[in-house]
Design an enzyme around this catalytic site. Structure first.
Site, mmCIF file in Angstrom:
data_model
loop_
_atom_site.group_PDB
_atom_site.id
_atom_site.type_symbol
_atom_site.label_atom_id
_atom_site.label_comp_id
_atom_site.label_asym_id
_atom_site.label_seq_id
_atom_site.Cartn_x
_atom_site.Cartn_y
_atom_site.Cartn_z
ATOM 1 N N HIS A 23 0.667 -1.116 -0.003
ATOM 2 C CA HIS A 23 -0.072 -0.116 -0.106
ATOM 3 C C HIS A 23 0.955 1.143 -0.050
ATOM 4 O O HIS A 23 0.708 2.151 0.965
ATOM 5 C CB HIS A 23 -0.869 0.035 1.160
ATOM 6 C CG HIS A 23 -1.986 -0.983 1.099
ATOM 7 N ND1 HIS A 23 -2.722 -1.403 2.276
ATOM 8 C CD2 HIS A 23 -2.530 -1.657 -0.006
ATOM 9 C CE1 HIS A 23 -3.829 -2.212 1.829
ATOM 10 N NE2 HIS A 23 -3.658 -2.449 0.352
ATOM 11 N N HIS A 79 -11.544 -8.939 -6.523
ATOM 12 C CA HIS A 79 -11.223 -7.693 -6.114
ATOM 13 C C HIS A 79 -10.299 -6.748 -7.063
ATOM 14 O O HIS A 79 -9.494 -7.354 -7.588
ATOM 15 C CB HIS A 79 -10.700 -7.754 -4.967
ATOM 16 C CG HIS A 79 -9.933 -6.514 -4.061
ATOM 17 N ND1 HIS A 79 -10.381 -5.420 -4.010
ATOM 18 C CD2 HIS A 79 -9.080 -6.613 -3.115
ATOM 19 C CE1 HIS A 79 -9.810 -4.475 -3.296
ATOM 20 N NE2 HIS A 79 -8.827 -5.422 -2.735
ATOM 21 N N GLU A 81 -8.038 -4.243 -6.819
ATOM 22 C CA GLU A 81 -6.898 -3.653 -6.380
ATOM 23 C C GLU A 81 -5.737 -4.271 -7.274
ATOM 24 O O GLU A 81 -5.814 -5.483 -7.535
ATOM 25 C CB GLU A 81 -6.550 -3.877 -4.787
ATOM 26 C CG GLU A 81 -5.735 -2.970 -4.104
ATOM 27 C CD GLU A 81 -5.629 -3.123 -2.639
ATOM 28 O OE1 GLU A 81 -4.933 -2.431 -1.858
ATOM 29 O OE2 GLU A 81 -6.417 -4.037 -2.082
ATOM 30 N N ASP A 83 -2.961 -5.218 -7.005
ATOM 31 C CA ASP A 83 -2.089 -6.597 -6.488
ATOM 32 C C ASP A 83 -2.823 -7.930 -7.198
ATOM 33 O O ASP A 83 -2.232 -8.886 -7.000
ATOM 34 C CB ASP A 83 -1.897 -6.798 -5.137
ATOM 35 C CG ASP A 83 -2.920 -6.426 -4.186
ATOM 36 O OD1 ASP A 83 -3.480 -5.423 -4.397
ATOM 37 O OD2 ASP A 83 -2.983 -7.448 -3.180
ATOM 38 N N HIS A 145 -11.692 -5.827 1.956
ATOM 39 C CA HIS A 145 -11.580 -4.838 2.446
ATOM 40 C C HIS A 145 -11.984 -3.497 1.421
ATOM 41 O O HIS A 145 -11.711 -2.311 1.787
ATOM 42 C CB HIS A 145 -10.363 -4.430 3.148
ATOM 43 C CG HIS A 145 -9.109 -4.177 2.291
ATOM 44 N ND1 HIS A 145 -8.356 -3.201 2.082
ATOM 45 C CD2 HIS A 145 -8.530 -5.247 1.394
ATOM 46 C CE1 HIS A 145 -7.411 -3.303 1.461
ATOM 47 N NE2 HIS A 145 -7.516 -4.618 0.749
ATOM 48 N N ASP A 164 -8.824 -10.980 -0.383
ATOM 49 C CA ASP A 164 -8.071 -10.667 0.838
ATOM 50 C C ASP A 164 -8.366 -11.191 2.259
ATOM 51 O O ASP A 164 -7.625 -11.102 3.081
ATOM 52 C CB ASP A 164 -8.056 -9.090 1.246
ATOM 53 C CG ASP A 164 -7.176 -8.505 -0.033
ATOM 54 O OD1 ASP A 164 -6.161 -9.079 -0.576
ATOM 55 O OD2 ASP A 164 -7.367 -7.513 -0.517
ATOM 56 N N TYR A 192 -2.410 -8.346 9.708
ATOM 57 C CA TYR A 192 -3.232 -7.972 8.555
ATOM 58 C C TYR A 192 -4.656 -7.446 9.115
ATOM 59 O O TYR A 192 -5.034 -6.445 8.721
ATOM 60 C CB TYR A 192 -3.207 -9.191 7.849
ATOM 61 C CG TYR A 192 -3.860 -8.994 6.352
ATOM 62 C CD1 TYR A 192 -2.951 -8.721 5.531
ATOM 63 C CD2 TYR A 192 -5.375 -8.861 6.115
ATOM 64 C CE1 TYR A 192 -3.706 -8.339 4.256
ATOM 65 C CE2 TYR A 192 -5.921 -8.708 5.056
ATOM 66 C CZ TYR A 192 -5.070 -8.466 4.003
ATOM 67 O OH TYR A 192 -5.451 -8.059 2.541
ATOM 68 N N HIS A 225 -3.354 -13.823 -0.438
ATOM 69 C CA HIS A 225 -2.057 -13.436 -0.064
ATOM 70 C C HIS A 225 -1.778 -14.583 1.073
ATOM 71 O O HIS A 225 -2.630 -14.919 1.733
ATOM 72 C CB HIS A 225 -1.852 -12.045 0.514
ATOM 73 C CG HIS A 225 -2.116 -11.023 -0.197
ATOM 74 N ND1 HIS A 225 -1.503 -10.769 -1.253
ATOM 75 C CD2 HIS A 225 -3.286 -10.133 -0.237
ATOM 76 C CE1 HIS A 225 -1.938 -9.580 -2.018
ATOM 77 N NE2 HIS A 225 -2.941 -9.315 -1.423
#
Length: 395
Positions: A23, A79, A81, A83, A145, A164, A192, A225
């Protein structure tokens, strides 16, 4: 690198051993991470998620060693994002018409990041994708998230692809939860949750109850992850349910910064007072200028109370203390008690400033704090110990 998890299921992601921040520079990753992507092969072939953008070309080349790319019938993005989705532009150059299954919010996210009009297939909770002998069932999981997050459940194999949720930033070639060091694993899981999901706990609680209420058998949880949960996979779901309930242990965390060691000595003597009054409570001290902020936040998450210390600097406080409190405020911790302390030489407003910051951050401030003039003498040391003793009795 690829790794066969079971017949028809292959991990095709990337272990990032070198990553140390995530992030941007906001989240420390002392133990690296992994970007988990999965290839599911039945009558149809599905790719679930990709990897972070810097590894896009490597990912596509490795994927092509597993399967001719045109044979991929569908892509699921849990998701948006980067990554998770970073390799999409490189991949879609090769198979531009392949449908991408995701939530409506994920379409907005992916278009906003990549500015491409791909073949999006919007799904919502309860929608299914049949791939032959099995099917995916989609469950929207907003704010776990990001607003665009969803889970995907694979029937037959009883696998929950959880995006996530239930993951951790943890690089390991061992891949499975039962093979890695359990202390390391749960430390990274706690970190996390504490640093990313704490302010979203009400959404976590709601979604866990919803998913559990579906009564679906779960033999494996594959997150985006870290390790894959195959041994008692629901253990991490149970832990999330606990963490979502304003979690705390029998711990006090003392956060401070110091100029000429006066505030440091106060912190240590207050800790001594706490331990003299209650030898069972865990007390941890962190100099906020020298300690990793995410590690500190993980300890605050576990604590039932914190103490915050800084010398007075021009009617304010040292920047590292102000900075960590800005981070903590955004996480919206609940039902935790606190007090402030600090040394001063001139006017001494620092303790009041810290008390106000604690209140603004949602802590229950139990007293007016403790100020120490200059470097603590024997009387001041005694006052610090008394302060610690009194603090532990009222929290």
């Amino acid at each position: 690198m690829s790794f066969k998890l079971k017949d028809g299921l292959t991990w095709v992601g990337k272990i990032d051993w070198e990553l140390r921040t995530f992030h941007g520079e906001e989240y420390s990753t002392h133990k690296g991470t992994s970007y988990n992507s999965y290839l599911i092969q039945d009558e149809k072939t599905v790719l679930l998620d990709t990897v972070w953008l810097p590894f896009a070309r490597e990912f596509v080349e490795n994927l092509e060693r597993e399967i001719p790319l045109p044979k991929i019938d569908a892509i699921i993005i849990t998701h948006g994002e980067i990554d998770h989705s970073g390799a999409l532009p490189e991949l879609m150059k090769r198979i531009p018409e392949t449908p991408i299954y995701c939530t409506s919010n994920a379409v907005k996210s992916l278009k906003g990041q990549f500015h491409q009009e791909w073949n999006f297939k919007v799904v919502k909770t309860g929608d299914k994708l049949n791939i032959g002998s099995k099917e995916f069932i989609f469950v929207e999981a907003p704010m776990l998230h990001w607003p665009d997050t969803m889970f995907a459940y694979l029937t037959g194999d009883n696998i929950l692809f959880s995006s996530d949720a239930f993951g951790q930033h943890y690089a390991s070639a061992l891949m499975y939860n039962d093979l890695v060091d359990q202390g390391e694993l749960y430390q990274e899981c706690t970190k996390y949750y504490a640093n990313i999901l704490t302010p979203l706990s009400k959404f976590v609680d709601k979604k866990i109850k919803e998913v559990v209420g579906l009564n679906l058998p779960v033999d494996m949880i594959c997150s985006s992850h870290g390790v894959i949960w195959r041994d008692n996979p629901l253990q991490i779901v149970t832990q999330y349910a606990k963490w979502a309930q304003d979690y705390q242990e029998n711990q006090v965390t003392i956060i401070y910064d110091t100029m000429w060691n006066g505030t440091r000595r106060m912190a240590e003597e207050i800790a001594q007072g706490i331990k003299l009054a209650d030898d069972k409570v865990v007390v941890k001290l962190f100099n906020s200028a020298k300690s990793d902020k995410n590690d500190i936040i993980s300890e605050v998450f576990k604590s039932r109370a914190i103490l915050l210390g800084s010398p007075t600097v021009y009617k304010g406080v040292l920047s590292s203390v102000a900075g960590i409190m800005e981070e903590i405020k955004g996480l919206d911790f609940k039902n935790k008690k606190a007090a402030a302390f600090g040394a001063y030489g001139w006017s001494g407003e620092g303790v009041k400033v810290l008390s106000e910051r604690l209140k603004d951050s949602g802590f229950i401030v139990v007293n007016d704090g403790l100020r120490g003039l200059w470097n603590p003498d024997e009387q001041a040391i005694d006052n610090c110990r008394k302060f610690g003793k009194e603090f532990i009795t009222i929290i």
